[in-house]
Design a protein around this motif. Structure first.
Motif, PDB file in Angstrom:
ATOM      1  N   VAL A   1      -7.666  -1.745   3.347  1.00 14.93           N
ATOM      2  CA  VAL A   1      -7.233  -2.112   1.998  1.00 14.93           C
ATOM      3  C   VAL A   1      -6.018  -3.034   2.058  1.00 14.93           C
ATOM      4  O   VAL A   1      -5.930  -4.037   1.340  1.00 14.93           O
ATOM      5  CB  VAL A   1      -6.909  -0.847   1.169  1.00 14.93           C
ATOM      6  CG1 VAL A   1      -6.144  -1.206  -0.104  1.00 14.93           C
ATOM      7  CG2 VAL A   1      -8.183  -0.108   0.805  1.00 14.93           C
ATOM      8  N   VAL A   2      -5.064  -2.712   2.946  1.00 14.05           N
ATOM      9  CA  VAL A   2      -3.875  -3.548   3.101  1.00 14.05           C
ATOM     10  C   VAL A   2      -4.242  -4.907   3.690  1.00 14.05           C
ATOM     11  O   VAL A   2      -3.758  -5.948   3.237  1.00 14.05           O
ATOM     12  CB  VAL A   2      -2.826  -2.836   3.985  1.00 14.05           C
ATOM     13  CG1 VAL A   2      -1.681  -3.777   4.326  1.00 14.05           C
ATOM     14  CG2 VAL A   2      -2.292  -1.599   3.269  1.00 14.05           C
ATOM     15  N   THR A   3      -5.102  -4.903   4.705  1.00 13.77           N
ATOM     16  CA  THR A   3      -5.482  -6.154   5.368  1.00 13.77           C
ATOM     17  C   THR A   3      -6.246  -7.081   4.426  1.00 13.77           C
ATOM     18  O   THR A   3      -5.957  -8.274   4.330  1.00 13.77           O
ATOM     19  CB  THR A   3      -6.341  -5.861   6.607  1.00 13.77           C
ATOM     20  OG1 THR A   3      -5.597  -5.046   7.515  1.00 13.77           O
ATOM     21  CG2 THR A   3      -6.741  -7.156   7.302  1.00 13.77           C
ATOM     22  N   ASN A   4      -7.228  -6.514   3.705  1.00 15.84           N
ATOM     23  CA  ASN A   4      -8.067  -7.320   2.819  1.00 15.84           C
ATOM     24  C   ASN A   4      -7.474  -7.501   1.435  1.00 15.84           C
ATOM     25  O   ASN A   4      -7.966  -8.315   0.651  1.00 15.84           O
ATOM     26  CB  ASN A   4      -9.459  -6.693   2.689  1.00 15.84           C
ATOM     27  CG  ASN A   4     -10.195  -6.637   4.009  1.00 15.84           C
ATOM     28  OD1 ASN A   4      -9.937  -7.441   4.899  1.00 15.84           O
ATOM     29  ND2 ASN A   4     -11.102  -5.692   4.149  1.00 15.84           N
ATOM     30  N   GLN A   5      -6.450  -6.717   1.127  1.00 15.77           N
ATOM     31  CA  GLN A   5      -5.799  -6.746  -0.187  1.00 15.77           C
ATOM     32  C   GLN A   5      -6.806  -6.496  -1.300  1.00 15.77           C
ATOM     33  O   GLN A   5      -6.787  -7.141  -2.347  1.00 15.77           O
ATOM     34  CB  GLN A   5      -5.068  -8.074  -0.382  1.00 15.77           C
ATOM     35  CG  GLN A   5      -3.950  -8.266   0.641  1.00 15.77           C
ATOM     36  CD  GLN A   5      -3.467  -9.682   0.751  1.00 15.77           C
ATOM     37  OE1 GLN A   5      -3.756 -10.514  -0.101  1.00 15.77           O
ATOM     38  NE2 GLN A   5      -2.720  -9.980   1.793  1.00 15.77           N
ATOM     39  N   LYS A   6      -7.687  -5.501  -1.073  1.00  7.59           N
ATOM     40  CA  LYS A   6      -8.703  -5.142  -2.056  1.00  7.59           C
ATOM     41  C   LYS A   6      -8.772  -3.624  -2.202  1.00  7.59           C
ATOM     42  O   LYS A   6      -9.106  -2.922  -1.246  1.00  7.59           O
ATOM     43  CB  LYS A   6     -10.074  -5.668  -1.627  1.00  7.59           C
ATOM     44  CG  LYS A   6     -10.207  -7.181  -1.674  1.00  7.59           C
ATOM     45  CD  LYS A   6     -11.606  -7.612  -1.271  1.00  7.59           C
ATOM     46  CE  LYS A   6     -11.756  -9.132  -1.333  1.00  7.59           C
ATOM     47  NZ  LYS A   6     -13.115  -9.568  -0.927  1.00  7.59           N
ATOM     48  N   PRO A   7      -8.450  -3.100  -3.382  1.00 12.10           N
ATOM     49  CA  PRO A   7      -8.601  -1.657  -3.616  1.00 12.10           C
ATOM     50  C   PRO A   7     -10.074  -1.273  -3.619  1.00 12.10           C
ATOM     51  O   PRO A   7     -10.959  -2.122  -3.785  1.00 12.10           O
ATOM     52  CB  PRO A   7      -7.964  -1.452  -4.993  1.00 12.10           C
ATOM     53  CG  PRO A   7      -8.036  -2.795  -5.645  1.00 12.10           C
ATOM     54  CD  PRO A   7      -7.943  -3.813  -4.558  1.00 12.10           C
ATOM     55  N   GLU A   8     -10.340   0.026  -3.440  1.00 11.16           N
ATOM     56  CA  GLU A   8     -11.723   0.490  -3.359  1.00 11.16           C
ATOM     57  C   GLU A   8     -11.869   1.881  -3.948  1.00 11.16           C
ATOM     58  O   GLU A   8     -10.891   2.627  -4.057  1.00 11.16           O
ATOM     59  CB  GLU A   8     -12.190   0.557  -1.893  1.00 11.16           C
ATOM     60  CG  GLU A   8     -12.516  -0.756  -1.238  1.00 11.16           C
ATOM     61  CD  GLU A   8     -13.174  -0.540   0.120  1.00 11.16           C
ATOM     62  OE1 GLU A   8     -14.419  -0.437   0.155  1.00 11.16           O
ATOM     63  OE2 GLU A   8     -12.454  -0.453   1.114  1.00 11.16           O
ATOM     64  N   ILE A   9     -13.095   2.221  -4.335  1.00  8.65           N
ATOM     65  CA  ILE A   9     -13.491   3.597  -4.626  1.00  8.65           C
ATOM     66  C   ILE A   9     -14.496   3.987  -3.549  1.00  8.65           C
ATOM     67  O   ILE A   9     -15.505   3.300  -3.366  1.00  8.65           O
ATOM     68  CB  ILE A   9     -14.152   3.726  -6.014  1.00  8.65           C
ATOM     69  CG1 ILE A   9     -13.233   3.213  -7.120  1.00  8.65           C
ATOM     70  CG2 ILE A   9     -14.554   5.180  -6.266  1.00  8.65           C
ATOM     71  CD1 ILE A   9     -11.995   4.035  -7.332  1.00  8.65           C
TER      72      ILE A   9
END
Length: 377
Positions: A156-164
């Motif tokens: 999440v930190v590397t891609n800068q994309k939150p997820e469920i």
């Protein structure tokens, strides 16, 4: 007072707020923040009282997809399904939600947080959390949960994309909101003129960190900038040495002094700031770029020129200092949100960033100059 924290953890369809929006509620009925446009807060407050009494986190689902649904006494018409995690704040517990959020503020860099909002596993209840930062320091409710989520939080930190994401443990399924947490925008204004005041005030309303710097101490009068978090006097030749600039800093040059702006621009153009705005007409900006080449022997790269906005602001017909401040702040917000700043009515896609597979809404993040595993200067 006793309190509870409500967090939007999942949105499918349309909603006023995206996952990560928060609302802190006290047992006397007062609250700060929001999880919707005002339509869900009253019901969330009632459920927060139950959470405070029971001392047990719970997830509440609101279905606003039916305009005639009287679940909340009104037809919301938002056409979305919203999951809200409500957690009691117990000061006696070392790792309650506020403590975790506070750790990110003091950390001052990008990180990620995981919140369990559905669980069939008795050993991983709703409300269990794991925190992660780019230095790969992971803390959480249990070692099992840390081990389960560590790699995904790093992603999440590397891609800068939150997820469920769903996980299947030996004791059952859990569903987790993996949230990207970043510092607020750090607004750095060079120039303490009268037109800088409305810029600081609007930025303060948005919760940004606001700094004003000038080499003339007489311009840095506290009564003129009551909403600034910091005022700093700095000679132009020492800007690179004395002024802190991070990948979260938006810089605005508005000193009305051409020579001062020349020196400052020569020192900040190589910084990690993703936004540098220069007040004034195009001809003035051209003079600054010419001075960079001729006087300072700096040939701006294409990437650097992309970060520089001159003239500054969105085209909204601004004339007065207050109107210009709206134009400047709007452009900075658009830059950090990776948006064009145009009319929403002409946007062909959805207003909010979505997961194409499940129509899951996420807040779009713009951190182009940020490199994971590297502490901001």
């Amino acid at each position: 007072r006793k309190a509870a924290l409500a967090t939007v953890v999942q949105v499918k369809g349309s909603s006023y707020r995206s996952p990560g929006a928060r609302m802190l509620m006290l047992d006397n009925g007062r609250w700060v923040g929001s999880i919707s446009g005002g339509c869900l807060e009253g019901d969330a407050l009632r459920k927060a009282r139950q959470v405070i009494m029971n001392k047990t986190p719970r997830t509440v689902t609101y279905d606003t997809s039916n305009d005639d649904d009287n679940q909340l006494g009104i037809g919301l018409g938002c056409n979305g399904i919203i999951d809200i995690l409500i957690e009691p704040i117990a000061p006696e517990h070392a790792n309650h939600p506020i403590t975790l959020l506070e750790s990110y503020i003091t950390y001052g860099n990008i990180g990620a947080s995981a919140s369990v909002f559905e669980s069939e596993a008795a050993n991983i209840p709703v409300g269990s959390k794991v925190g992660y930062n780019d230095l790969e320091k992971t803390t959480g409710s249990s070692e099992q949960l840390i081990e389960l989520l560590h790699e995904d939080l790093a992603e999440v930190v590397t891609n800068q994309k939150p997820e469920i994401k769903e996980y299947f443990t030996t004791q059952g399924r859990i569903k987790v909101f993996l949230e990207l947490i970043q510092p607020n925008i750090d607004l750095l204004i060079f120039g303490g003129g009268f037109d800088a005041k409305p810029v600081t005030e609007l930025a303060h309303i948005l919760g940004w960190n606001v700094r004003v710097t000038d080499e003339c101490v007489a311009h840095l009068v506290p009564i003129n900038f009551p909403k600034a978090d910091q005022m700093q006097s700095c000679k132009r030749e020492f800007v690179q040495k004395e002024i802190k600039i991070t990948p979260f800093t938006a810089i605005v040059l508005m000193s009305h002094n051409l020579k001062y702006d020349e020196e400052v621009l020569s020192q900040i153009i190589g910084s990690k700031a993703p936004y540098i705005g220069i007040l004034g007409p195009k001809k003035r900006a051209t003079k600054l770029f010419d001075a960079l080449k001729e006087k300072y022997h700096i040939e701006p790269t294409a990437e650097q020129m992309e970060r520089i906005h001159a003239p500054i602001g969105l085209d909204i017909g601004a004339e007065t200092p207050d109107e210009i401040a709206v134009s400047i702040i709007s452009e900075i917000q658009a830059k950090f949100s990776n948006r064009s700043g145009g009319f929403i009515k002409y946007r062909t896609g959805p207003i909010h960033h979505r997961d194409g597979k499940e129509d899951q809404v996420f807040r779009q993040v713009y951190l182009k100059n940020f490199f994971p595993n590297q502490k901001a200067n």
